[in-house]
Design an enzyme around this catalytic site. Sequence first.
Site, PDB file in Angstrom:
ATOM      1  N   ASP A 106      13.954  38.512  29.806  1.00  0.00           N
ATOM      2  CA  ASP A 106      13.960  38.714  28.359  1.00  0.00           C
ATOM      3  C   ASP A 106      15.389  38.980  27.902  1.00  0.00           C
ATOM      4  O   ASP A 106      16.040  39.902  28.389  1.00  0.00           O
ATOM      5  CB  ASP A 106      13.049  39.912  28.036  1.00  0.00           C
ATOM      6  CG  ASP A 106      12.740  40.022  26.555  1.00  0.00           C
ATOM      7  OD1 ASP A 106      13.294  39.225  25.768  1.00  0.00           O
ATOM      8  OD2 ASP A 106      11.948  40.908  26.191  1.00  0.00           O
ATOM      9  N   ASP A 150      13.404  33.404  23.770  1.00  0.00           N
ATOM     10  CA  ASP A 150      14.270  34.251  24.599  1.00  0.00           C
ATOM     11  C   ASP A 150      13.518  34.995  25.691  1.00  0.00           C
ATOM     12  O   ASP A 150      13.989  36.002  26.194  1.00  0.00           O
ATOM     13  CB  ASP A 150      15.003  35.267  23.716  1.00  0.00           C
ATOM     14  CG  ASP A 150      14.087  36.376  23.247  1.00  0.00           C
ATOM     15  OD1 ASP A 150      12.924  36.076  22.907  1.00  0.00           O
ATOM     16  OD2 ASP A 150      14.527  37.539  23.245  1.00  0.00           O
ATOM     17  N   GLU A 151      12.377  34.485  26.089  1.00  0.00           N
ATOM     18  CA  GLU A 151      11.527  35.260  26.987  1.00  0.00           C
ATOM     19  C   GLU A 151      10.674  34.313  27.829  1.00  0.00           C
ATOM     20  O   GLU A 151      10.106  33.368  27.298  1.00  0.00           O
ATOM     21  CB  GLU A 151      10.590  36.078  26.090  1.00  0.00           C
ATOM     22  CG  GLU A 151      10.108  37.362  26.628  1.00  0.00           C
ATOM     23  CD  GLU A 151       9.119  37.972  25.635  1.00  0.00           C
ATOM     24  OE1 GLU A 151       8.138  38.547  26.104  1.00  0.00           O
ATOM     25  OE2 GLU A 151       9.301  37.835  24.409  1.00  0.00           O
TER      26      GLU A 151
HETATM   27 MG   LIG Z   1      14.097  39.573  23.794  1.00  0.00          MG
END
Ligand SMILES: [Mg+2]
Length: 399
Positions: A11, A105-106
Amino acid sequence: MSSARLILHVDLDAFYASVEQLEQPELAGRPVIVGGSGQRGVVSAASYEARRFGVGSAMPMSEARRRCPDGHFLPVRMDLYREYSRRVFAVFHAHTPHVEGLSLDEAFLDFSDDPILRRSPEALAETLREAIRNETGLTASVGAAPNKFVAKLASDLAKPDGYIIVPEDGVRAFLDPLPVSRLWGVGQTTADRLKRAGYATFGALRRAPEPRIRGLLGRQAPRLKALAAGEDNRPVTSERTPKSISREQTFDRNLGDYRQVRRIVAELADEVAARLRDKDLLANGAAIKLRTPDFQTHTRQARLDPPSNSSQVLRETAADLLEHWWQEAAGSPRLRLIGVGTRELVADAGQQSLFDNEADNQADSGGRRDKATDRLLDEARKRFGPGILRRGPGGSDTL
Ligand SMILES: [Mg+2]
């Protein structure tokens, strides 16, 4: 982590805000708040410098301005974030094909079947974090654990710019002290109720007597108790895995003959099963789709337990669904379109398993013959095209 899975949750830290700080170096180390600009705009991301002022995502921008008057307020530049995301995911895919993206983003990464990389989760976490830093300049936090739930909690607690490894025999020690509000699906109200009853932590919930918890949580009780104990079997589903595979056929005239419809359903089921096997996928669910001449579309679905790509299983399931629908349909049904589909697809991880033979031996001879026949049919289809070989309806093999 011997036979356990090894799943990483990666993350990026304060993603949008961090990208803006990279693009505008004068903003490095300053409170940056990215969000909507209109009357009802909310915060999409806040840099850690802004979080110190109590600014958090989903907060109204007006509130963020009040809390952090000297902050740098920037509009969302989605195209830019997508470009950074693409580079981050390229790093993921350079290390494993088993990548399940959750957002820009993960992602979950599954290293269970990589005998070398899984040897040292610490080295793996550091390698990934360093590769992301080198490729993009961004920092990421990583959680490594035997399942998704624990991995995600670990990366949350590792933030910012850190990693936490939770080995299989350390899951309980890691989870037990956490507050129940960190359980998925437990909101503030439920957390308060549990706390008042004396179950403030994962450990307390895990050890609580089942009936007591059922009284507090109702139908959710077994699921939440399992999560509190760190049990989560959900697979990592790579985005290259299609969400569903289906086949359908439209007709120039309406079909009203049950035996004919049943035969078509069986053929479509065969084709779908063959495509699943071709892609090494198993389906957790099957469905039929039927369209009547008035253009009403009816669907019926069933779970496949265990998940399957067997022609016989899919044919029988589809035939059952059809039979039920036909019996419930008013009058004598007519059909313009017939479809068979599968959903909740997962990689057939047992494909190259050492235990394949063992599983075969344990299956009854029918199951084994079914597998062998499927393989023969697949070969023949590849050589002669899909139309050449079909099984008869009702499960008897025409080979
Ligand atoms: Mg994040």
